[in-house]
Motif scaffolding. Structure first.
Motif, PDB file in Angstrom:
ATOM      1  N   THR A 243       0.821  -1.217   0.000  1.00  0.00           N
ATOM      2  CA  THR A 243       0.000   0.000   0.000  1.00  0.00           C
ATOM      3  C   THR A 243       0.854   1.266   0.000  1.00  0.00           C
ATOM      4  O   THR A 243       0.319   2.366   0.058  1.00  0.00           O
ATOM      5  N   THR A 244       2.187   1.112  -0.080  1.00  0.00           N
ATOM      6  CA  THR A 244       3.099   2.247  -0.262  1.00  0.00           C
ATOM      7  C   THR A 244       4.193   1.835  -1.240  1.00  0.00           C
ATOM      8  O   THR A 244       4.446   0.638  -1.449  1.00  0.00           O
ATOM      9  N   ALA A 245       4.869   2.832  -1.810  1.00  0.00           N
ATOM     10  CA  ALA A 245       5.999   2.549  -2.701  1.00  0.00           C
ATOM     11  C   ALA A 245       7.111   1.834  -1.944  1.00  0.00           C
ATOM     12  O   ALA A 245       7.832   0.996  -2.515  1.00  0.00           O
ATOM     13  N   GLN A 246       7.254   2.137  -0.654  1.00  0.00           N
ATOM     14  CA  GLN A 246       8.299   1.500   0.153  1.00  0.00           C
ATOM     15  C   GLN A 246       8.042   0.009   0.319  1.00  0.00           C
ATOM     16  O   GLN A 246       8.975  -0.797   0.347  1.00  0.00           O
ATOM     17  N   HIS A 247       6.764  -0.383   0.427  1.00  0.00           N
ATOM     18  CA  HIS A 247       6.434  -1.814   0.487  1.00  0.00           C
ATOM     19  C   HIS A 247       6.898  -2.519  -0.794  1.00  0.00           C
ATOM     20  O   HIS A 247       7.447  -3.627  -0.750  1.00  0.00           O
ATOM     21  N   VAL A 248       6.631  -1.873  -1.932  1.00  0.00           N
ATOM     22  CA  VAL A 248       7.050  -2.450  -3.216  1.00  0.00           C
ATOM     23  C   VAL A 248       8.570  -2.602  -3.255  1.00  0.00           C
ATOM     24  O   VAL A 248       9.099  -3.663  -3.617  1.00  0.00           O
ATOM     25  N   TYR A 249       9.262  -1.558  -2.878  1.00  0.00           N
ATOM     26  CA  TYR A 249      10.725  -1.563  -2.905  1.00  0.00           C
ATOM     27  C   TYR A 249      11.270  -2.675  -2.007  1.00  0.00           C
ATOM     28  O   TYR A 249      12.236  -3.365  -2.359  1.00  0.00           O
ATOM     29  N   HIS A 250      10.640  -2.855  -0.851  1.00  0.00           N
ATOM     30  CA  HIS A 250      11.062  -3.903   0.090  1.00  0.00           C
ATOM     31  C   HIS A 250      11.024  -5.276  -0.572  1.00  0.00           C
ATOM     32  O   HIS A 250      11.946  -6.089  -0.417  1.00  0.00           O
ATOM     33  N   ASP A 251       9.954  -5.549  -1.328  1.00  0.00           N
ATOM     34  CA  ASP A 251       9.767  -6.876  -1.920  1.00  0.00           C
ATOM     35  C   ASP A 251      10.508  -7.068  -3.235  1.00  0.00           C
ATOM     36  O   ASP A 251      11.004  -8.166  -3.518  1.00  0.00           O
ATOM     37  N   LEU A 252      10.563  -6.030  -4.057  1.00  0.00           N
ATOM     38  CA  LEU A 252      10.958  -6.217  -5.456  1.00  0.00           C
ATOM     39  C   LEU A 252      12.209  -5.445  -5.869  1.00  0.00           C
ATOM     40  O   LEU A 252      12.539  -5.402  -7.053  1.00  0.00           O
ATOM     41  N   GLU A 253      12.923  -4.864  -4.924  1.00  0.00           N
ATOM     42  CA  GLU A 253      14.165  -4.182  -5.265  1.00  0.00           C
ATOM     43  C   GLU A 253      15.096  -5.133  -6.027  1.00  0.00           C
ATOM     44  O   GLU A 253      15.304  -6.281  -5.637  1.00  0.00           O
ATOM     45  N   GLY A 254      15.642  -4.634  -7.123  1.00  0.00           N
ATOM     46  CA  GLY A 254      16.551  -5.441  -7.931  1.00  0.00           C
ATOM     47  C   GLY A 254      15.854  -6.331  -8.934  1.00  0.00           C
ATOM     48  O   GLY A 254      16.501  -6.912  -9.804  1.00  0.00           O
ATOM     49  N   ARG A 255      14.516  -6.427  -8.860  1.00  0.00           N
ATOM     50  CA  ARG A 255      13.769  -7.282  -9.790  1.00  0.00           C
ATOM     51  C   ARG A 255      12.962  -6.481 -10.803  1.00  0.00           C
ATOM     52  O   ARG A 255      12.498  -7.037 -11.803  1.00  0.00           O
ATOM     53  N   ILE A 256      12.755  -5.183 -10.512  1.00  0.00           N
ATOM     54  CA  ILE A 256      11.970  -4.339 -11.412  1.00  0.00           C
ATOM     55  C   ILE A 256      12.724  -3.023 -11.651  1.00  0.00           C
ATOM     56  O   ILE A 256      13.608  -2.667 -10.870  1.00  0.00           O
ATOM     57  N   ALA A 257      12.333  -2.320 -12.714  1.00  0.00           N
ATOM     58  CA  ALA A 257      13.063  -1.098 -13.071  1.00  0.00           C
ATOM     59  C   ALA A 257      12.717   0.075 -12.156  1.00  0.00           C
ATOM     60  O   ALA A 257      13.553   0.942 -11.919  1.00  0.00           O
ATOM     61  N   GLY A 258      11.472   0.109 -11.651  1.00  0.00           N
ATOM     62  CA  GLY A 258      11.127   1.262 -10.829  1.00  0.00           C
ATOM     63  C   GLY A 258       9.749   1.190 -10.210  1.00  0.00           C
ATOM     64  O   GLY A 258       8.952   0.286 -10.496  1.00  0.00           O
ATOM     65  N   VAL A 259       9.490   2.189  -9.351  1.00  0.00           N
ATOM     66  CA  VAL A 259       8.203   2.347  -8.679  1.00  0.00           C
ATOM     67  C   VAL A 259       7.776   3.807  -8.838  1.00  0.00           C
ATOM     68  O   VAL A 259       8.540   4.715  -8.514  1.00  0.00           O
ATOM     69  N   LEU A 260       6.570   4.028  -9.335  1.00  0.00           N
ATOM     70  CA  LEU A 260       6.022   5.373  -9.421  1.00  0.00           C
ATOM     71  C   LEU A 260       5.322   5.674  -8.087  1.00  0.00           C
ATOM     72  O   LEU A 260       4.317   5.044  -7.751  1.00  0.00           O
ATOM     73  N   ASP A 261       5.867   6.601  -7.337  1.00  0.00           N
ATOM     74  CA  ASP A 261       5.426   6.849  -5.955  1.00  0.00           C
ATOM     75  C   ASP A 261       4.369   7.954  -5.916  1.00  0.00           C
ATOM     76  O   ASP A 261       4.627   9.091  -6.297  1.00  0.00           O
ATOM     77  N   ASP A 262       3.178   7.600  -5.437  1.00  0.00           N
ATOM     78  CA  ASP A 262       2.133   8.609  -5.237  1.00  0.00           C
ATOM     79  C   ASP A 262       1.583   8.542  -3.814  1.00  0.00           C
ATOM     80  O   ASP A 262       0.414   8.838  -3.574  1.00  0.00           O
ATOM     81  N   GLY A 263       2.446   8.122  -2.874  1.00  0.00           N
ATOM     82  CA  GLY A 263       2.039   8.074  -1.481  1.00  0.00           C
ATOM     83  C   GLY A 263       1.205   6.849  -1.147  1.00  0.00           C
ATOM     84  O   GLY A 263       1.005   5.964  -1.985  1.00  0.00           O
TER      85      GLY A 263
END
Length: 336
Positions: free
Chosen positions: A150-170
């Motif tokens: 439910t946040t960009a940080q959650h995505v980064y925690h799980d998928l860092e190094g596996r995807i190109a990026g996260v568009l952060d809108d809070g």
């Protein structure tokens, strides 16, 4: 290993460019963050399954910027679907339609002749899709089976190094995924409960909506995500606590203080001094917004072996909340 970039809203065009090059970009919606790839690029879509560790027979939602984009793959939409789009789009309603043969890769549809489409309420993501010029697949942007992000940080925690990026809108505002409605069958059928209730859909359509078809058998191909495999589960065992069981549950938690996390309302938390707690807010609306974040909070604490979480009546948004919570808990309730 990829370097995963956090894109700010002002960088939406750069994020869209990555998608056109076949890269994976996570995007915000009002429900949870989705993992985006060009839905017409089969190799990019297959990378979504790999990044998530997701079973390949679990179909993907196609996320669009407009209903006109849906028509490219379905042809003319039925009158009932147009009524629902008028009422609920953009928003947390996903609809399953028959599609034109060969219009979307098998990796998107799971080999079915249908696909699920959603137009999210988040303007930034609709801009992202419009800039990319293609619809995006949009499963939750997390490791498969784990609590949705439910946040960009959650995505980064799980998928860092596996995807190109996260568009952060809070942080997202709804917190549980969209309702999925099968419009390809004779009678509209809820495949996954969400923020739009069966009663709201029935009121628009003027007909009954079937709402108890949330699971499929082991050898069946699901029409929508969340119908077959375990979802939303942290490492700890989640136990659902009925309202009249909290006294017993808190007493039990005190006896196991170091290994129990408590997700609850401020009223319950006030009765648990010194215990490990996470505030879900006072009602089912805030509990739905914070459910996945709470599960993730305790998932990062190796010493937590049990998580207590409140039950709510299974009506309206409570149906979606309890659907996710029961899956996270494996349907296990606290028993005194």
């Amino acid at each position: 290993m990829l370097i995963t970039k956090i894109y700010q809203p002002s960088e939406v065009k750069q994020a869209a460019k990555e998608l056109t090059l076949g890269e994976l970009i996570a995007f915000p919606t009002e429900t949870v963050y989705g993992l985006g790839a060009d839905a017409t690029n089969e190799q990019a879509v297959k990378r979504v399954y790999l990044a998530k560790g997701r079973p390949s027979d679990n179909p993907l939602i196609v996320t669009v910027a407009s209903r006109e984009m849906v028509k490219q793959y379905t042809g003319e939409l039925p009158e009932a679907a147009v009524k629902l789009m008028d009422k609920f789009w953009p928003g947390p309603l996903t609809m399953v339609f028959p599609i034109k043969d060969g219009s979307l890769p098998k990796a998107v549809t799971g080999g079915l002749k249908t696909a699920a489409f959603r137009c999210p309420a988040n303007q930034l993501t609709r801009t992202l899709i419009a800039e990319a010029g293609v619809p995006l697949v949009g499963p939750s942007a997390n490791s498969s089976g784990k609590p949705s992000p439910t946040t960009a940080q959650h995505v980064y925690h799980d998928l860092e190094g596996r995807i190109a990026g996260v568009l952060d809108d809070g942080p997202t505002s709804v917190g549980v995924e969209s309702t999925i409605l099968d419009m390809s069958s004779k009678q509209p059928t809820i495949l996954r409960p969400g923020a739009v209730s069966p009663q709201e859909i029935a009121a628009v359509l003027g007909q009954e909506v079937i709402s108890d078809k949330h699971h499929v058998g082991q050898n069946e191909v699901p029409k929508a995500p969340g119908m077959k495999y375990k979802h939303y589960a942290p490492a700890a065992q989640v136990l659902i606590v009925a309202q009249d069981k909290w006294d017993a549950a808190l007493a039990w938690a005190k006896d196991h203080a170091n290994s129990v996390g408590i997700m609850a309302s401020p009223q319950v938390i006030s009765r648990a001094p010194g215990l490990n707690t996470y505030d879900l807010g006072a009602d089912v609306v805030t509990a739905s917004q914070h459910l996945f974040a709470g599960l993730r909070y305790f998932d990062d604490q190796a010493e937590v072996k049990w998580i207590l979480a409140p039950a709510y009546p299974e009506e309206g948004l409570g149906e979606a909340y309890m659907n996710r919570l029961k899956k996270a808990a494996g349907n296990q309730f606290f028993e005194a």
